[in-house]
Design an enzyme around this catalytic site. Sequence first.
Site, PDB file in Angstrom:
ATOM      1  N   GLY A   1       0.817  -1.209   0.000  1.00 44.13           N
ATOM      2  CA  GLY A   1       0.000   0.000   0.000  1.00 44.13           C
ATOM      3  C   GLY A   1       0.845   1.250   0.000  1.00 44.13           C
ATOM      4  O   GLY A   1       1.949   1.305  -0.564  1.00 44.13           O
ATOM      5  N   SER A   2       0.353   2.267   0.699  1.00 45.95           N
ATOM      6  CA  SER A   2       0.934   3.609   0.609  1.00 45.95           C
ATOM      7  C   SER A   2       2.329   3.719   1.189  1.00 45.95           C
ATOM      8  O   SER A   2       3.016   4.713   0.965  1.00 45.95           O
ATOM      9  CB  SER A   2       0.009   4.611   1.298  1.00 45.95           C
ATOM     10  OG  SER A   2      -1.238   4.684   0.638  1.00 45.95           O
ATOM     11  N   VAL A   3       2.772   2.740   1.969  1.00 45.76           N
ATOM     12  CA  VAL A   3       4.152   2.786   2.467  1.00 45.76           C
ATOM     13  C   VAL A   3       5.125   2.810   1.307  1.00 45.76           C
ATOM     14  O   VAL A   3       6.209   3.414   1.385  1.00 45.76           O
ATOM     15  CB  VAL A   3       4.421   1.592   3.418  1.00 45.76           C
ATOM     16  CG1 VAL A   3       5.878   1.562   3.859  1.00 45.76           C
ATOM     17  CG2 VAL A   3       3.518   1.657   4.637  1.00 45.76           C
ATOM     18  N   ASN A   4       4.744   2.210   0.185  1.00 45.44           N
ATOM     19  CA  ASN A   4       5.625   2.174  -0.973  1.00 45.44           C
ATOM     20  C   ASN A   4       5.793   3.560  -1.605  1.00 45.44           C
ATOM     21  O   ASN A   4       6.706   3.773  -2.412  1.00 45.44           O
ATOM     22  CB  ASN A   4       5.069   1.213  -2.018  1.00 45.44           C
ATOM     23  CG  ASN A   4       6.115   0.804  -3.036  1.00 45.44           C
ATOM     24  OD1 ASN A   4       7.166   0.273  -2.656  1.00 45.44           O
ATOM     25  ND2 ASN A   4       5.836   1.050  -4.314  1.00 45.44           N
ATOM     26  N   LYS A   5       4.938   4.534  -1.256  1.00 48.76           N
ATOM     27  CA  LYS A   5       5.076   5.888  -1.780  1.00 48.76           C
ATOM     28  C   LYS A   5       6.378   6.538  -1.345  1.00 48.76           C
ATOM     29  O   LYS A   5       6.893   7.436  -2.024  1.00 48.76           O
ATOM     30  CB  LYS A   5       3.893   6.741  -1.323  1.00 48.76           C
ATOM     31  CG  LYS A   5       2.545   6.285  -1.867  1.00 48.76           C
ATOM     32  CD  LYS A   5       1.395   7.083  -1.286  1.00 48.76           C
ATOM     33  CE  LYS A   5       0.062   6.565  -1.783  1.00 48.76           C
ATOM     34  NZ  LYS A   5      -1.099   7.286  -1.192  1.00 48.76           N
TER      35      LYS A   5
END
Length: 817
Positions: free
Chosen positions: A531-535
């Site tokens: 999810g958004s941790v990969n941003k």
Amino acid sequence: MGPQPGPEDRRGRRRAGPAHRRPAPPHPRAAGAVRRPGVAAPGQRRRRAADVQHVHAAVVVHRDRAGAAVADPGRPGAVAADGARAAARPAARRPGCPRDGHGAAGQPGLHPALRRHRARHADRRRARGRGPDLPAADPQAQEPPARPGHRAGPRDRDRRVRRGEPGGRRPSRYKEHDAGPGRTGRRPAGERTLTQGRRPHPRPHPGRHPRPHPRPQQRQGPPPRRRPRRRPRRPVAALRGTSLVRLRIGLILIAMIVSVFAARLFQLQGVDAAAYVAKAEAQGGVMESITLPAERGAILDRNGEPLAESVDGLMLIADPTLTRDDASEIATIIARRLSVDYFDLLDRLRRPDTRFQYLARRVPSTVAREVLQELDAKGYSGVSSQRDPVRDYPAKDVASNLVGFMNAEGDAAEGAELMFDQTLHGVDGSATYELGAGNRLPLGENDTVVPQSGQDVTLTIDRDVQWYTQRVLRTAVQGSGGESGSAVVMDTRSGELLAVADYPTYDANGPTLSPESDLGARALRDAYEPGSVNKVLTAASLIDSGLVSPDTKITVPPSLPRPGAAPLKDYFPHGRLRLTMTGVIAKSSNIGTVLAARQMRERPYYKYLRAFGLGQPTGLGFDGESAGVLPRVKDWGTLTKDTVSFGQGVAVSAVQMAAAINTVANGGVYVQPSLVKGRLTTSAGIEVGSDTATRHRVVSEDAARKTAEMMEAVTDLDEGTAPGAAIPGYRVAGKTGTAQRVGPNGGYDGTFTVSFAGFAPADDPRFMVYVVVQNPSNGGGGGSVGGPAFRKVMTHLLQKYAVPPTGSVAPKPVVEW
């Protein structure tokens, strides 16, 4: 009064002296009687020499200083042959002196040599017919009558023997014989003499007188009892001869017995050896082998605290020749107490042609002893025990997902136990011997191999941090109603894993009590879309490429059309937003991230993600570790790159994602995570450990710093999506994550994975913590579920390792333009 006693008088005898000394008058009761000459036996107590009695009937012969034998002129002459004796001048009797004629006062003194003479030579002198030339008393003289109440003693019996009277029992020690005429120093024939032995009289020292003896005092009352006469000792020569004969006989008997044994031994081992071997083989000789287990090495945490260790245990073994009759009863007891298969035990207890069978392995010593005591109490024999180390996990469920366990057969089944099995196991020993007719053959083959203990393995895990992280994770999962969760704690600088927690987990002492799905390490094996941790990775790659900056202005529409797919929307409804790149990270906008990522081509972006460690194992060497999923670049399209940029369409493990985020915390340098201190080789032959961890730069230090500052906006109380992750006094950088989960049919099933990754202090990172919760049912996201769990674990780390705040103030984030 008479003359005063001289030295010799005080010694109890009168020495021959001048003529003016008068002899003592005869005893009144024996007037006119002359005692038969005799010699008193030496004292039994004092070992005194013999005393010559009736001094007027003998002449004391001694030697003068020149050695000549002379007669004492001061004494009266010898008694005539007709028995006449010289007239004795009366002498005044002194008080305390013995009776006349019977004591020391009434007899002449003896030379000291005669006093030292031993009576044992009397018989020898009698046999040789030698003796001093002393005049004898008249044989017709009569013995004075014994006084009333007097009991005959040894001296009286000796006198009777010498006179030939009845009542004598033994010959005297002294002998009397006649001296023939013409002999030098002898008396004329017919004259009786007294023999005092053969010992020559020693010469007195010139100018020195014999030492005087104290004058004896007259005894009062009845005469003292005399000590019984000792039996003569046997001749030494006779005893010596008897001992030698016995010794020779004993040696002969011993030699005969040893010869019999030697002959029998020679017959067994030399003459009949082949016959006995053939007989043993004919009776069915077989080889029996027993495993001697090696002690397994311990698994320790970074501080030396045991996570797994071997303790004393026992194996239960049986002798089927003794248990065959009671096999059913014995199998029932063991199966009930140890939870083993009854029918397998029954078969082992009745197995023929063997006297050794395993019944149970690695049984705790207390339990094994209880089983043996119950069997003994019921009278069952044939079951015994041997040492068999048992694997124990003192921390129970702490780090059990990493440590692993040993199965019922004693084999490594999971975790580090399996990963380093060859190192921990050591080398088992064995004992092999030959059996014949169920018995061990003394002359058969016999071989023993000593076991070698295994080596210890030290992990990078901190047991205290691991315990606390597991408890926080359990609270987060249970509090959110999630299915499972994982948490990873990493040392930012070294890449060492301080904690890798999973929930649910299991107790390594009883793994069979937990579901099989809980026995592995989810943080290493389960792959999910982050999810958004990969941003964070996308932003760092864009900044390092120079395509964006934290202040880059991005217009975010309410939705973003995509060819061949549904329009992309953010998790929160909004209109047109004017966000900076920092605002995109702070608000976790999917649309803003896609718009920024479209400025980079697929291949460079793919290389950045690979450099961050996605799509490949971390290198821990852990069995079953997941490499995650990163589609090949040639399969990428616009839609793939868009979804990957905000953490969909890519799969990672918890440790894999933690290592990627730690790259930003470590100044843009990727540090390979490590689970083992030092350097070790796994059972698969892979060299792992903190000493083998590799490093490589992914982004510049400036890009990493700017990305970290952007992440600080996430924990901002006003602008961020995870204000609950903030730690008072510290600068904290983090990122939330919410991703759709893939169901069993291969598509998204409507459930979510929520997470939070962060590090502190943000301007000088020391630790990195990553928390993941699968499918929370309360509707919470990464900020509300993972953020508080992160804050608790990070606070514990900063306090435990005494990490002080940096003192700097976080810059105010610019979110919108």
